[in-house]
Each structure stands twice: as structure tokens, then as C-alpha cells.
Design an enzyme around this catalytic site. Structure first.
Site, PDB file in Angstrom:
ATOM      1  N   ASP A  83      51.922 -34.307  96.370  1.00 11.15           N
ATOM      2  CA  ASP A  83      52.518 -32.821  96.345  1.00 11.15           C
ATOM      3  C   ASP A  83      51.932 -32.159  97.253  1.00 11.15           C
ATOM      4  O   ASP A  83      51.002 -31.993  97.544  1.00 11.15           O
ATOM      5  CB  ASP A  83      52.191 -32.658  94.782  1.00 11.15           C
ATOM      6  CG  ASP A  83      52.994 -31.593  94.327  1.00 11.15           C
ATOM      7  OD1 ASP A  83      53.978 -31.352  94.701  1.00 11.15           O
ATOM      8  OD2 ASP A  83      52.420 -30.866  93.180  1.00 11.15           O
ATOM      9  N   HIS A  84      52.795 -31.278  98.056  1.00  9.02           N
ATOM     10  CA  HIS A  84      52.636 -30.236  98.711  1.00  9.02           C
ATOM     11  C   HIS A  84      51.660 -30.692 100.003  1.00  9.02           C
ATOM     12  O   HIS A  84      50.709 -30.140 100.190  1.00  9.02           O
ATOM     13  CB  HIS A  84      52.034 -29.172  98.048  1.00  9.02           C
ATOM     14  CG  HIS A  84      53.117 -28.432  97.386  1.00  9.02           C
ATOM     15  ND1 HIS A  84      53.826 -27.492  98.168  1.00  9.02           N
ATOM     16  CD2 HIS A  84      53.165 -28.218  96.011  1.00  9.02           C
ATOM     17  CE1 HIS A  84      54.759 -27.066  97.142  1.00  9.02           C
ATOM     18  NE2 HIS A  84      54.488 -27.456  95.890  1.00  9.02           N
ATOM     19  N   HIS A 186      55.133 -21.329  90.628  1.00  6.35           N
ATOM     20  CA  HIS A 186      54.022 -22.329  90.273  1.00  6.35           C
ATOM     21  C   HIS A 186      53.219 -21.502  89.158  1.00  6.35           C
ATOM     22  O   HIS A 186      53.363 -20.291  89.438  1.00  6.35           O
ATOM     23  CB  HIS A 186      53.251 -22.725  91.522  1.00  6.35           C
ATOM     24  CG  HIS A 186      54.031 -23.507  92.347  1.00  6.35           C
ATOM     25  ND1 HIS A 186      53.877 -23.509  93.950  1.00  6.35           N
ATOM     26  CD2 HIS A 186      54.531 -24.848  92.197  1.00  6.35           C
ATOM     27  CE1 HIS A 186      54.499 -24.565  94.358  1.00  6.35           C
ATOM     28  NE2 HIS A 186      54.930 -25.267  93.364  1.00  6.35           N
ATOM     29  N   LYS A 190      55.491 -17.096  85.098  1.00  2.00           N
ATOM     30  CA  LYS A 190      56.503 -17.313  85.778  1.00  2.00           C
ATOM     31  C   LYS A 190      57.311 -16.398  86.061  1.00  2.00           C
ATOM     32  O   LYS A 190      58.203 -16.124  86.980  1.00  2.00           O
ATOM     33  CB  LYS A 190      57.428 -18.810  85.640  1.00  2.00           C
ATOM     34  CG  LYS A 190      56.428 -20.002  85.623  1.00  2.00           C
ATOM     35  CD  LYS A 190      57.199 -21.071  85.357  1.00  2.00           C
ATOM     36  CE  LYS A 190      56.241 -22.553  85.346  1.00  2.00           C
ATOM     37  NZ  LYS A 190      55.586 -22.689  86.435  1.00  2.00           N
ATOM     38  N   SER A 219      57.379 -26.031  84.680  1.00  3.06           N
ATOM     39  CA  SER A 219      56.941 -26.171  83.234  1.00  3.06           C
ATOM     40  C   SER A 219      57.385 -25.291  82.538  1.00  3.06           C
ATOM     41  O   SER A 219      57.876 -24.085  82.918  1.00  3.06           O
ATOM     42  CB  SER A 219      55.447 -25.918  83.496  1.00  3.06           C
ATOM     43  OG  SER A 219      54.477 -26.937  83.935  1.00  3.06           O
ATOM     44  N   ASN A 259      59.387 -30.990  88.472  1.00  2.00           N
ATOM     45  CA  ASN A 259      57.765 -31.105  88.806  1.00  2.00           C
ATOM     46  C   ASN A 259      56.949 -30.408  87.579  1.00  2.00           C
ATOM     47  O   ASN A 259      57.733 -29.132  87.253  1.00  2.00           O
ATOM     48  CB  ASN A 259      57.366 -30.247  89.940  1.00  2.00           C
ATOM     49  CG  ASN A 259      57.375 -31.305  91.327  1.00  2.00           C
ATOM     50  OD1 ASN A 259      58.186 -32.246  91.307  1.00  2.00           O
ATOM     51  ND2 ASN A 259      56.674 -30.847  92.177  1.00  2.00           N
ATOM     52  N   ARG A 286      34.460 -38.730  75.543  1.00  3.19           N
ATOM     53  CA  ARG A 286      35.513 -39.440  74.748  1.00  3.19           C
ATOM     54  C   ARG A 286      36.121 -38.757  73.517  1.00  3.19           C
ATOM     55  O   ARG A 286      37.249 -38.695  73.208  1.00  3.19           O
ATOM     56  CB  ARG A 286      35.043 -40.876  74.323  1.00  3.19           C
ATOM     57  CG  ARG A 286      34.925 -41.648  75.733  1.00  3.19           C
ATOM     58  CD  ARG A 286      34.124 -43.105  75.255  1.00  3.19           C
ATOM     59  NE  ARG A 286      32.892 -42.881  74.712  1.00  3.19           N
ATOM     60  CZ  ARG A 286      32.042 -43.971  74.254  1.00  3.19           C
ATOM     61  NH1 ARG A 286      32.434 -45.175  74.486  1.00  3.19           N
ATOM     62  NH2 ARG A 286      30.873 -43.583  73.991  1.00  3.19           N
TER      63      ARG A 286
HETATM   64 ZN   LIG Z   1      55.186 -27.157  94.025  1.00  3.35          ZN
END
Ligand SMILES: [Zn+2]
Length: 330
Positions: A83-84, A186, A190, A219, A259, A286
Site C-alpha cells: 500500500d502506498h 484517509h 473523513k 472505511s 481499501n 492473548r
Molecule cells: Zn491510501
């Protein structure tokens, strides 16, 4: 082994009109959660690592964890994607690690912050295309500029994609998939005002180019997750994402790769905060990473269903990078 070039996963999605999520990973639990969701819903999947993630994990660790995902899930088509990427060098490193796909983001200069110009973007993208295709590796590039900053990537200013420029860019570079800017950004914050995506721009681009289209910063930042983070001691006022209906509309209009990073972070963080708050005596990693992994699996499975990826894992015979090399060499 079903490590496939991302190009195949996206071309198949384009044929049938569904979207494929590309989920960011930094550690074992995230990778396991995403792959469990892919198994559960029988979805092809793209697992992607940013330069920041690779650096955090010293490259080798994350590279091998991603390979483990491929080995453990032989019936699921998996693409390992950078990515990027910011330079030919970053693409080379990922290809050396065994990635089947790389992004070169030439919308920004190598520092990942300064906006570049068209010439710069074409030149750096073309150099990566020439190199990657020799190995059968897919290349994604970006035209226009996304808003927001994540993992140190972003100029902070947005620039909606010019469809004509996108058309020319694809011709000038021979790239396999194109990320466009239509108002997503991103990070977890947003939108300042109305949530509006430039669907008209997307439609125009879809008419002019034939390769798969990618949406970054996609997202949804679900309110339940933000509420859970805040309820258990977090502080994320006003976080906002792209509503799922808008993403589904974008898929209908011709987006193939979506993405998703922020939502996965939120699901894990909300769960870990809850464990810490409700059972403060716990101290075994855990005990919180396990539940976080389970929560992430649920989130990703719901995305796979909503994007229409579910049920498509067995649709096609996976291609190898060798197969793809032959196609590129024709
Ligand atoms: Zn991106």
C-alpha cells in the site's frame, strides 16, 4: 498455494460487478482475522501492508506472516499488496519479499507528503510498471489526491481526479489498477460537512478507462465502534467515515478495490479497551488480542458480504505470477 496477482482478483470482480476489500495488516492477529473471514464467507481477498507497517515489523516478519496466510488458505485467492509505495525502491523491496502486487503513489513525492505533478507521477509509475511486470506483479497507481493523513502518508490537501487526466495517465503508464480521488480521505475523520462523494466523476472515469478502479480511505467508521471506543475510555469525538450505501453505490458504478484500514483498527481497539475495563486483572496478551481478533473477523466478514465478495473464492482457477508474466510479455 493461491497467491495470485491482484490484477486477476480485480478483473474477475470487474466481470461480475462486485467489490473486493483490501485490508491493511501489521501483525499476526489481523492477518488471521482477515483470512478467517475470507474462509467463513468464501471470498477472494487482498491483504496489504503499508510502508509504515513493513517498517514497524522489520519487513521480514510481516512478509512471512502474510505468506503464512497464503499457505494456510490454499483454496482462497490471496493477493499480497504493498500500500502506498513511494518509489521504485519500495516496490522492489516488496517484490523481493514475495508480494504479488504493489502500489506506487506518485500523486505525492517520495516523502509521501509533497504533492507532485503529472510528469513526476507518470515517470515514477512507469518505472515501477516496467520493473513489476517482469515479475508478473500487478501495479496500482493513483491520480488525483486524497485528503487526510494516515501512517505519515498524505499532503493534507485533496484534489478530485480529472477524468481526462486519468484516461491519459492509464495510456501513458500501462498501469493495472487506478486509485482515484472522489472525496474519500484517509483516517477516522473523513468529512467536515456533508458526506458527499463525486459519483459523477467516478462515472466519467469508468467510461474512459477499462482497468479496475480503486477507492482509498473507504472505511465506514461505524458509530457503534466509535461509541464503544469512547465508552471504554477512548477519545475520538466526531470521527466519521463513508456510509456503506455510498461504497455499494461506488461498486455498482464500477469500483473494484475498496481499501479498509481504519475500521479494523477501531474494532480491535474497542475490544481491547473493553477487556481492560471489564477485567483489569488480565495481563496475558492473548486475553485481549484473542477477542480483538474475533471482533475483527466479524467486521471483515460483514464487509465481504456487503461488498459482494462473499461466495466468489471458487469462481476461477488462480493464476500464478508466471502465468501473468506471459500475459505481460505478449
Ligand atoms: Zn491510501
Amino acid at each position: 498455494m493461491a497467491l495470485v496477482p491482484m490484477k486477476q482478483i480485480l478483473e474477475e470482480a470487474k466481470k461480475k460487478g462486485y467489490g473486493v476489500g483490501a485490508y491493511n495488516v501489521n501483525n499476526m492477529e489481523q492477518i488471521q482475522a482477515i483470512m478467517a473471514a475470507a474462509q467463513e464467507t468464501q471470498s477472494p481477498v487482498i491483504i496489504q501492508a503499508s510502508r509504515g507497517a513493513l517498517k514497524y515489523s522489520n519487513f521480514t516478519y510481516l512478509g512471512y506472516l502474510m505468506k503464512a496466510a497464503v499457505i494456510e488458505n490454499p483454496t482462497i485467492p490471496v493477493a499480497m499488496h504493498l500500500d502506498h509505495g513511494n518509489s521504485l525502491d519500495s516496490a522492489k523491496k516488496a517484490i523481493d519479499l514475495g508480494f504479488s502486487s504493489v502500489m506506487i503513489d506518485g500523486s505525492l513525492k517520495e516523502d509521501g507528503k509533497t504533492p507532485s505533478d503529472y510528469e513526476y507521477n507518470v515517470n515514477v509509475t512507469r518505472s515501477v510498471v516496467e520493473y513489476a511486470h517482469k515479475y508478473g506483479v500487478t501495479v496500482e497507481a493513483e491520480i488525483g489526491r486524497l485528503g487526510g493523513i494516515e501512517d505519515g502518508v498524505g499532503s493534507g490537501s485533496a484534489h478530485i481526479t480529472d477524468p481526462k487526466e486519468a484516461e491519459q495517465f492509464v495510456k501513458d503508464t500501462g498501469v493495472d489498477a487506478l486509485a482515484i480521488a472522489i472525496g474519500t480521505s484517509h483516517g477516522a475523520y473523513k468529512f467536515k460537512g456533508a458526506k458527499v462523494l463525486a459519483f459523477d466523476v467516478l462515472q466519467e472515469v469508468r467510461k474512459l478507462i477499462d482497468i479496475p478502479i480503486v477507492l482509498h480511505g473507504a472505511s465506514s467508521v461505524p458509530k457503534e465502534l466509535i461509541d464503544a471506543v469512547n465508552k471504554y475510555g477512548g477519545k475520538m469525538p466526531g470521527a466519521e467515515g463513508v456510509p456503506m450505501e455510498h461504497l455499494q453505490k461506488a461498486i455498482q458504478l464500477g469500483v473494484q478495490k475498496i481499501n479498509v484500514d481504519t475500521d479494523g483498527r477501531l474494532a480491535m481497539t474497542a475490544t481491547i479497551r473493553k477487556v481492560f475495563t471489564e477485567t483489569p486483572e488480565k495481563f496475558d496478551p492473548r486475553d485481549y488480542l484473542g477477542p480483538a481478533r474475533t471482533a475483527l473477523q466479524g467486521l471483515i466478514a460483514s464487509k465481504m458480504k456487503a461488498f459482494g465478495t462473499a461466495g466468489h473464492a471458487g469462481d476461477y482457477a488462480p493464476m500464478s505470477l508466471e502465468d501473468m508474466k506471459k500475459i505481460y510479455n505478449k
